[in-house]
Design a protein around this motif. Structure first.
Motif, PDB file in Angstrom:
ATOM      1  N   THR A  55      25.963  33.287  46.025  1.00  0.00           N
ATOM      2  CA  THR A  55      25.691  34.363  46.992  1.00  0.00           C
ATOM      3  C   THR A  55      24.219  34.413  47.375  1.00  0.00           C
ATOM      4  N   ASP A  56      23.335  33.910  46.528  1.00  0.00           N
ATOM      5  CA  ASP A  56      21.897  33.909  46.820  1.00  0.00           C
ATOM      6  C   ASP A  56      21.472  32.765  47.742  1.00  0.00           C
ATOM      7  N   LYS A  57      22.338  31.797  47.934  1.00  0.00           N
ATOM      8  CA  LYS A  57      21.998  30.672  48.810  1.00  0.00           C
ATOM      9  C   LYS A  57      21.861  31.171  50.245  1.00  0.00           C
ATOM     10  N   SER A  58      20.853  30.659  50.932  1.00  0.00           N
ATOM     11  CA  SER A  58      20.680  31.072  52.325  1.00  0.00           C
ATOM     12  C   SER A  58      21.748  30.445  53.227  1.00  0.00           C
ATOM     13  N   HIS A  59      22.283  29.299  52.846  1.00  0.00           N
ATOM     14  CA  HIS A  59      23.312  28.633  53.641  1.00  0.00           C
ATOM     15  C   HIS A  59      24.412  28.118  52.714  1.00  0.00           C
ATOM     16  N   SER A  60      25.257  29.014  52.271  1.00  0.00           N
ATOM     17  CA  SER A  60      26.376  28.614  51.424  1.00  0.00           C
ATOM     18  C   SER A  60      27.397  27.842  52.264  1.00  0.00           C
ATOM     19  N   ALA A  61      28.096  26.939  51.619  1.00  0.00           N
ATOM     20  CA  ALA A  61      29.155  26.179  52.287  1.00  0.00           C
ATOM     21  C   ALA A  61      30.421  27.015  52.446  1.00  0.00           C
ATOM     22  N   PHE A  62      30.413  28.236  51.893  1.00  0.00           N
ATOM     23  CA  PHE A  62      31.614  29.069  51.877  1.00  0.00           C
ATOM     24  C   PHE A  62      31.433  30.328  52.719  1.00  0.00           C
ATOM     25  N   GLU A  63      32.493  30.705  53.410  1.00  0.00           N
ATOM     26  CA  GLU A  63      32.490  31.953  54.180  1.00  0.00           C
ATOM     27  C   GLU A  63      32.672  33.154  53.253  1.00  0.00           C
ATOM     28  N   ARG A  64      33.494  32.959  52.209  1.00  0.00           N
ATOM     29  CA  ARG A  64      33.760  34.038  51.248  1.00  0.00           C
ATOM     30  C   ARG A  64      33.507  33.523  49.841  1.00  0.00           C
ATOM     31  N   ILE A  65      32.753  34.319  49.096  1.00  0.00           N
ATOM     32  CA  ILE A  65      32.429  33.983  47.711  1.00  0.00           C
ATOM     33  C   ILE A  65      32.948  35.130  46.859  1.00  0.00           C
ATOM     34  N   LEU A  66      33.900  34.819  45.972  1.00  0.00           N
ATOM     35  CA  LEU A  66      34.572  35.844  45.186  1.00  0.00           C
ATOM     36  C   LEU A  66      34.409  35.586  43.699  1.00  0.00           C
ATOM     37  N   LEU A  67      34.576  36.648  42.928  1.00  0.00           N
ATOM     38  CA  LEU A  67      34.469  36.575  41.469  1.00  0.00           C
ATOM     39  C   LEU A  67      35.694  37.244  40.867  1.00  0.00           C
ATOM     40  N   LEU A  68      36.356  36.569  39.918  1.00  0.00           N
ATOM     41  CA  LEU A  68      37.511  37.120  39.215  1.00  0.00           C
ATOM     42  C   LEU A  68      37.264  37.005  37.719  1.00  0.00           C
ATOM     43  N   VAL A  69      37.160  38.159  37.053  1.00  0.00           N
ATOM     44  CA  VAL A  69      36.868  38.188  35.616  1.00  0.00           C
ATOM     45  C   VAL A  69      37.726  39.243  34.929  1.00  0.00           C
ATOM     46  N   ASP A  70      37.772  39.158  33.596  1.00  0.00           N
ATOM     47  CA  ASP A  70      38.412  40.207  32.805  1.00  0.00           C
ATOM     48  C   ASP A  70      37.535  41.444  32.860  1.00  0.00           C
ATOM     49  N   LEU A  71      38.147  42.601  32.954  1.00  0.00           N
ATOM     50  CA  LEU A  71      37.387  43.849  32.908  1.00  0.00           C
ATOM     51  C   LEU A  71      37.103  44.248  31.461  1.00  0.00           C
ATOM     52  N   ASP A  72      37.994  43.833  30.547  1.00  0.00           N
ATOM     53  CA  ASP A  72      37.850  44.177  29.123  1.00  0.00           C
ATOM     54  C   ASP A  72      37.741  45.679  28.926  1.00  0.00           C
ATOM     55  N   GLY A  73      38.453  46.425  29.727  1.00  0.00           N
ATOM     56  CA  GLY A  73      38.458  47.875  29.641  1.00  0.00           C
ATOM     57  C   GLY A  73      39.420  48.437  30.666  1.00  0.00           C
ATOM     58  N   PRO A  74      39.615  49.733  30.653  1.00  0.00           N
ATOM     59  CA  PRO A  74      40.522  50.354  31.622  1.00  0.00           C
ATOM     60  C   PRO A  74      39.927  50.315  33.035  1.00  0.00           C
ATOM     61  N   SER A  75      40.783  50.497  34.022  1.00  0.00           N
ATOM     62  CA  SER A  75      40.349  50.478  35.429  1.00  0.00           C
ATOM     63  C   SER A  75      39.206  51.443  35.698  1.00  0.00           C
ATOM     64  N   ALA A  76      39.203  52.557  34.981  1.00  0.00           N
ATOM     65  CA  ALA A  76      38.167  53.572  35.174  1.00  0.00           C
ATOM     66  C   ALA A  76      36.772  53.057  34.821  1.00  0.00           C
ATOM     67  N   SER A  77      36.686  51.969  34.071  1.00  0.00           N
ATOM     68  CA  SER A  77      35.370  51.445  33.676  1.00  0.00           C
ATOM     69  C   SER A  77      34.784  50.480  34.705  1.00  0.00           C
ATOM     70  N   ARG A  78      35.482  50.260  35.811  1.00  0.00           N
ATOM     71  CA  ARG A  78      35.035  49.336  36.851  1.00  0.00           C
ATOM     72  C   ARG A  78      33.620  49.639  37.354  1.00  0.00           C
ATOM     73  N   THR A  79      33.371  50.878  37.748  1.00  0.00           N
ATOM     74  CA  THR A  79      32.074  51.266  38.307  1.00  0.00           C
ATOM     75  C   THR A  79      30.948  51.056  37.303  1.00  0.00           C
ATOM     76  N   ALA A  80      31.186  51.446  36.067  1.00  0.00           N
ATOM     77  CA  ALA A  80      30.175  51.270  35.013  1.00  0.00           C
ATOM     78  C   ALA A  80      29.917  49.784  34.762  1.00  0.00           C
ATOM     79  N   TRP A  81      30.981  48.976  34.790  1.00  0.00           N
ATOM     80  CA  TRP A  81      30.839  47.535  34.575  1.00  0.00           C
ATOM     81  C   TRP A  81      29.964  46.933  35.678  1.00  0.00           C
ATOM     82  N   LEU A  82      30.276  47.258  36.926  1.00  0.00           N
ATOM     83  CA  LEU A  82      29.499  46.737  38.049  1.00  0.00           C
ATOM     84  C   LEU A  82      28.031  47.144  37.952  1.00  0.00           C
ATOM     85  N   ALA A  83      27.790  48.401  37.573  1.00  0.00           N
ATOM     86  CA  ALA A  83      26.409  48.889  37.441  1.00  0.00           C
ATOM     87  C   ALA A  83      25.692  48.173  36.302  1.00  0.00           C
ATOM     88  N   ALA A  84      26.356  48.006  35.177  1.00  0.00           N
ATOM     89  CA  ALA A  84      25.734  47.355  34.018  1.00  0.00           C
ATOM     90  C   ALA A  84      25.363  45.906  34.322  1.00  0.00           C
TER      91      ALA A  84
END
Length: 184
Positions: A55-84
């Motif tokens: 995502t930091d590349k100025s000219h990525s070869a991709f139109e969409r760059i996605l990330l799929l990981v385990d949350l290792d917690g309940p759905s409610a912890s999503r916001t805290a995970w992203l912030a951390a």
């Protein structure tokens, strides 16, 4: 070249099974015109690092760059995970397996029954899959001592279970699966 890349938490090693192929077969059910490039990154930290590098590349070869990981917690912890992880600005491009990939399998009892024929050694949990704190451990417990396949193995069995999973069931059960498919 794929127009979309998904960096995923999961083993890159194929000794016991290929998670990348399993995910690819699962995503084929979506009927996409072009399949995304799937990059297995072993652990969460590595997946995040590669996602940020792309995502930091100025000219990525991709139109969409996605990330799929385990949350290792309940759905409610999503916001805290992203912030951390300092990824709040990328929230629309990050998708979670709640709690882990194995919750997806627990949501499909028929899949598990068919895979572990003649029968599972122990009963599946009665709790909703997204509420099971450690779905990987729960699946190991449910399959412990299975005479043909042995206990659940994350890569060996996980790759095959992903490939055989029913995408519409996962979409209906897990909001992030639906979000991921919409992003593709």
């Amino acid at each position: 070249m794929a127009r979309c890349v998904i960096f995923m938490e999961g083993s890159r090693h194929t000794d016991n099974g290929d998670l990348r192929i399993g995910f690819g077969q699962l995503l084929r059910q979506a009927g996409l015109r072009q399949q995304p490039l799937i990059v297995m990154c072993d652990d969460t930290a590595n997946a995040i690092r590669k996602f940020e590098q792309e995502t930091d590349k100025s000219h990525s070869a991709f139109e969409r760059i996605l990330l799929l990981v385990d949350l290792d917690g309940p759905s409610a912890s999503r916001t805290a995970w992203l912030a951390a992880k300092k990824l709040t600005s990328h929230a629309d491009h990050i998708f979670f397996m709640v709690q882990k990939m194995e919750a997806w399998f627990l949501a499909q009892p028929k899949l598990l029954a068919d895979f572990y024929k003649p029968k599972l050694t122990h009963a599946l949990p009665r709790t909703a899959p997204e509420q099971v704190l450690h779905p990987d451990r729960e699946l190991e417990k449910c399959t412990k001592g299975h005479e043909k396949k042995g206990s659940y193995h994350k890569t060996k069995h996980g790759a095959r279970l992903l490939a055989d999973s029913h995408l519409p069931t996962l979409q209906a059960t897990f909001p992030d699966v639906a979000r991921l498919l919409a992003a593709l």
